[in-house]
Design an enzyme around this catalytic site. Sequence first.
Site, PDB file in Angstrom:
ATOM      1  N   LYS A  13       0.270  -1.133  -0.104  1.00  0.00           N
ATOM      2  CA  LYS A  13       0.173  -0.053   0.064  1.00  0.00           C
ATOM      3  C   LYS A  13       0.996   1.460   0.263  1.00  0.00           C
ATOM      4  O   LYS A  13       0.585   2.435  -0.858  1.00  0.00           O
ATOM      5  CB  LYS A  13      -1.284   0.114   1.537  1.00  0.00           C
ATOM      6  CG  LYS A  13      -1.716  -1.383   1.591  1.00  0.00           C
ATOM      7  CD  LYS A  13      -2.159  -1.185   2.517  1.00  0.00           C
ATOM      8  CE  LYS A  13      -2.314  -0.805   3.887  1.00  0.00           C
ATOM      9  NZ  LYS A  13      -1.190  -2.319   4.401  1.00  0.00           N
ATOM     10  N   ARG A  87      -9.783   1.510   8.256  1.00  0.00           N
ATOM     11  CA  ARG A  87      -9.519   0.150   8.949  1.00  0.00           C
ATOM     12  C   ARG A  87     -10.375  -1.089   9.643  1.00  0.00           C
ATOM     13  O   ARG A  87     -10.629  -2.370  10.364  1.00  0.00           O
ATOM     14  CB  ARG A  87      -7.870  -0.303   9.981  1.00  0.00           C
ATOM     15  CG  ARG A  87      -7.082  -0.190   9.228  1.00  0.00           C
ATOM     16  CD  ARG A  87      -5.913   0.273   9.952  1.00  0.00           C
ATOM     17  NE  ARG A  87      -4.550  -0.632   9.539  1.00  0.00           N
ATOM     18  CZ  ARG A  87      -4.003  -0.158   9.365  1.00  0.00           C
ATOM     19  NH1 ARG A  87      -3.174   0.804   8.993  1.00  0.00           N
ATOM     20  NH2 ARG A  87      -2.459  -1.196   9.118  1.00  0.00           N
ATOM     21  N   ARG A 126      11.538  -5.935   4.663  1.00  0.00           N
ATOM     22  CA  ARG A 126      11.417  -4.429   4.367  1.00  0.00           C
ATOM     23  C   ARG A 126      12.379  -3.624   5.699  1.00  0.00           C
ATOM     24  O   ARG A 126      12.819  -4.424   7.158  1.00  0.00           O
ATOM     25  CB  ARG A 126      10.303  -4.294   4.749  1.00  0.00           C
ATOM     26  CG  ARG A 126       9.945  -2.893   5.472  1.00  0.00           C
ATOM     27  CD  ARG A 126       8.764  -2.340   5.305  1.00  0.00           C
ATOM     28  NE  ARG A 126       7.616  -2.311   6.127  1.00  0.00           N
ATOM     29  CZ  ARG A 126       6.455  -2.157   6.265  1.00  0.00           C
ATOM     30  NH1 ARG A 126       6.308  -1.797   5.652  1.00  0.00           N
ATOM     31  NH2 ARG A 126       6.019  -2.898   7.245  1.00  0.00           N
ATOM     32  N   ARG A 155      11.369  -1.856  11.317  1.00  0.00           N
ATOM     33  CA  ARG A 155      10.048  -1.054  12.075  1.00  0.00           C
ATOM     34  C   ARG A 155       9.872  -2.366  12.949  1.00  0.00           C
ATOM     35  O   ARG A 155       9.863  -3.189  12.971  1.00  0.00           O
ATOM     36  CB  ARG A 155       9.435  -1.612  10.751  1.00  0.00           C
ATOM     37  CG  ARG A 155       8.379   0.600  11.161  1.00  0.00           C
ATOM     38  CD  ARG A 155       8.082  -0.104   9.406  1.00  0.00           C
ATOM     39  NE  ARG A 155       6.245  -0.819   9.622  1.00  0.00           N
ATOM     40  CZ  ARG A 155       4.761  -0.584   8.963  1.00  0.00           C
ATOM     41  NH1 ARG A 155       5.590  -0.208   8.148  1.00  0.00           N
ATOM     42  NH2 ARG A 155       3.828  -0.805   9.742  1.00  0.00           N
ATOM     43  N   ARG A 166      -0.782  -8.432  13.749  1.00  0.00           N
ATOM     44  CA  ARG A 166      -1.015  -7.857  12.890  1.00  0.00           C
ATOM     45  C   ARG A 166      -1.920  -8.799  11.753  1.00  0.00           C
ATOM     46  O   ARG A 166      -2.663  -7.923  11.033  1.00  0.00           O
ATOM     47  CB  ARG A 166       0.021  -6.570  11.805  1.00  0.00           C
ATOM     48  CG  ARG A 166       0.908  -5.947  13.267  1.00  0.00           C
ATOM     49  CD  ARG A 166       1.703  -5.450  12.395  1.00  0.00           C
ATOM     50  NE  ARG A 166       1.965  -4.622  11.183  1.00  0.00           N
ATOM     51  CZ  ARG A 166       3.476  -4.778  10.296  1.00  0.00           C
ATOM     52  NH1 ARG A 166       4.079  -4.851  10.559  1.00  0.00           N
ATOM     53  NH2 ARG A 166       2.999  -4.124   9.175  1.00  0.00           N
TER      54      ARG A 166
HETATM   55  P1  AP5 Z   1       4.766  -2.230   1.820  1.00  0.00           P
HETATM   56  O1  AP5 Z   1       4.514  -0.574  -0.002  1.00  0.00           O
HETATM   57  O2  AP5 Z   1       5.672  -1.352   2.916  1.00  0.00           O
HETATM   58  O3  AP5 Z   1       3.731  -2.197   2.620  1.00  0.00           O
HETATM   59  P2  AP5 Z   1       2.064  -1.558   3.064  1.00  0.00           P
HETATM   60  O4  AP5 Z   1       1.001  -2.622   2.512  1.00  0.00           O
HETATM   61  O5  AP5 Z   1       2.048  -0.662   3.551  1.00  0.00           O
HETATM   62  O6  AP5 Z   1       2.672  -2.308   4.679  1.00  0.00           O
HETATM   63  P3  AP5 Z   1       2.598  -1.699   6.214  1.00  0.00           P
HETATM   64  O7  AP5 Z   1       3.058  -2.598   6.519  1.00  0.00           O
HETATM   65  O8  AP5 Z   1       3.024  -0.290   6.206  1.00  0.00           O
HETATM   66  O9  AP5 Z   1       0.943  -1.971   6.192  1.00  0.00           O
HETATM   67  P4  AP5 Z   1       0.323  -1.868   7.770  1.00  0.00           P
HETATM   68  O10 AP5 Z   1      -1.555  -1.326   6.588  1.00  0.00           O
HETATM   69  O11 AP5 Z   1       0.218  -3.251   8.193  1.00  0.00           O
HETATM   70  O12 AP5 Z   1       0.366  -0.452   8.342  1.00  0.00           O
HETATM   71  P5  AP5 Z   1       0.583   0.491   8.492  1.00  0.00           P
HETATM   72  O13 AP5 Z   1       2.224   2.138   8.756  1.00  0.00           O
HETATM   73  O14 AP5 Z   1      -0.795   1.294   8.316  1.00  0.00           O
HETATM   74  O15 AP5 Z   1       5.427  -2.978   2.160  1.00  0.00           O
HETATM   75  C1  AP5 Z   1       6.280  -3.746   2.206  1.00  0.00           C
HETATM   76  C2  AP5 Z   1       7.455  -4.231   2.083  1.00  0.00           C
HETATM   77  O16 AP5 Z   1       7.673  -4.946   0.459  1.00  0.00           O
HETATM   78  C3  AP5 Z   1       8.704  -3.194   1.790  1.00  0.00           C
HETATM   79  O17 AP5 Z   1       9.788  -3.621   1.997  1.00  0.00           O
HETATM   80  C4  AP5 Z   1       8.674  -2.944  -0.013  1.00  0.00           C
HETATM   81  O18 AP5 Z   1       9.839  -2.502  -0.885  1.00  0.00           O
HETATM   82  C5  AP5 Z   1       8.308  -4.409  -0.546  1.00  0.00           C
HETATM   83  N1  AP5 Z   1       7.224  -4.432  -1.509  1.00  0.00           N
HETATM   84  C6  AP5 Z   1       6.070  -3.643  -1.859  1.00  0.00           C
HETATM   85  N2  AP5 Z   1       5.844  -3.673  -3.211  1.00  0.00           N
HETATM   86  C7  AP5 Z   1       6.481  -4.837  -3.945  1.00  0.00           C
HETATM   87  C8  AP5 Z   1       6.802  -5.784  -4.333  1.00  0.00           C
HETATM   88  N3  AP5 Z   1       6.167  -5.599  -5.410  1.00  0.00           N
HETATM   89  N4  AP5 Z   1       7.121  -6.807  -5.252  1.00  0.00           N
HETATM   90  C9  AP5 Z   1       8.350  -6.797  -3.834  1.00  0.00           C
HETATM   91  N5  AP5 Z   1       7.977  -6.223  -2.473  1.00  0.00           N
HETATM   92  C10 AP5 Z   1       7.325  -5.119  -2.754  1.00  0.00           C
HETATM   93  O19 AP5 Z   1      -0.025   0.780  10.336  1.00  0.00           O
HETATM   94  C11 AP5 Z   1       0.905   0.498  11.266  1.00  0.00           C
HETATM   95  C12 AP5 Z   1       0.611   0.092  12.579  1.00  0.00           C
HETATM   96  O20 AP5 Z   1      -0.569   1.557  13.257  1.00  0.00           O
HETATM   97  C13 AP5 Z   1      -0.690  -0.344  12.154  1.00  0.00           C
HETATM   98  O21 AP5 Z   1      -0.536  -1.553  13.378  1.00  0.00           O
HETATM   99  C14 AP5 Z   1      -1.667   0.604  13.387  1.00  0.00           C
HETATM  100  O22 AP5 Z   1      -1.220  -0.096  15.125  1.00  0.00           O
HETATM  101  C15 AP5 Z   1      -1.855   1.248  13.766  1.00  0.00           C
HETATM  102  N6  AP5 Z   1      -2.516   2.285  12.426  1.00  0.00           N
HETATM  103  C16 AP5 Z   1      -2.344   2.739  11.024  1.00  0.00           C
HETATM  104  N7  AP5 Z   1      -3.534   3.112  10.907  1.00  0.00           N
HETATM  105  C17 AP5 Z   1      -5.003   3.117  11.309  1.00  0.00           C
HETATM  106  C18 AP5 Z   1      -5.871   2.804  11.550  1.00  0.00           C
HETATM  107  N8  AP5 Z   1      -6.334   3.537  10.174  1.00  0.00           N
HETATM  108  N9  AP5 Z   1      -6.845   2.374  12.935  1.00  0.00           N
HETATM  109  C19 AP5 Z   1      -6.495   2.371  13.543  1.00  0.00           C
HETATM  110  N10 AP5 Z   1      -5.106   1.659  13.622  1.00  0.00           N
HETATM  111  C20 AP5 Z   1      -4.023   2.251  12.917  1.00  0.00           C
END
Ligand code: AP5
Length: 214
Positions: A13, A87, A126, A155, A166
């Site tokens: 994402k 979410r 990552r 991270r 998660r």
């Molecule tokens: P990446 O692009 O980083 O993936 P992502 O989907 O963004 O993964 P996240 O782990 O950031 O998502 P998340 O939803 O768990 O975390 P968030 O920060 O929102 O890609 C992942 C890896 O793969 C990278 O190394 C990248 O280089 C690689 N990659 C990407 N595409 C690729 C491809 N096509 N081929 C190969 N490699 C690839 O949330 C974190 C925390 O914040 C949550 O757990 C929660 O505690 C809190 N939080 C955030 N938003 C909310 C909300 N709305 N409500 C409540 N709590 C929230």
Amino acid sequence: MRLVIFGPPGAGKGTQARLLEERRGITQISTGDILRAALEEETPLGQKAKSYVESGELVPDELVRKLAEQAIADEGYDDFVLDGYPRTQQQAEWLTKFLEEHEAPLDAVVSLEVPDEVLVRRLSRRRIHDETGETYHLDHNPPPDDVDPDLIVQRSDDEPETVRNRLAVYREETEPLASYYERQDALVSVDGVGNIEEVFQRIERVLGASERPA
Ligand code: AP5
């Protein structure tokens, strides 16, 4: 355009939202990035959110809603891609109502489809730049040679046990939103397996089909 990019942890994402920002000028709004910055700066929000983010639990809706509301308003209710929001059912319903009030409905919810074994591999490999927040992958998108290796970190919520939590939280709380957006005829599914550019081109193709008339 007004977009949500939707999918499990590690689906790509953030990677794809940043490309949409770079290439289409649509601002990425990542609630995860905003929360991590607040943790880092030890703001009152960061202190409240810390234990949730670090254990892979969801931060309470009320706290995150304020972030989303402010960030969307800052963009003038247009040209944004929400990454990591909504979410929960409550967040999704609030967002629909909020955007309706501003006559700014979503153009599309792009759902990245990636199997669990690929997600776990992506998250375990990552790495993040400690200062810029730039995301890398040790195999598919390694940090350039001129970047100081001491600034490349993992991270804290990418530890295997937290990743499992998660993914479980995603299945329980977030995945059901796909049906919510399907019922609104807003959901477009994109195969998220393939290299970063291939996935981006697939997103471009589906967005072409959801483009609003000028
Ligand atoms: P990446 O692009 O980083 O993936 P992502 O989907 O963004 O993964 P996240 O782990 O950031 O998502 P998340 O939803 O768990 O975390 P968030 O920060 O929102 O890609 C992942 C890896 O793969 C990278 O190394 C990248 O280089 C690689 N990659 C990407 N595409 C690729 C491809 N096509 N081929 C190969 N490699 C690839 O949330 C974190 C925390 O914040 C949550 O757990 C929660 O505690 C809190 N939080 C955030 N938003 C909310 C909300 N709305 N409500 C409540 N709590 C929230």
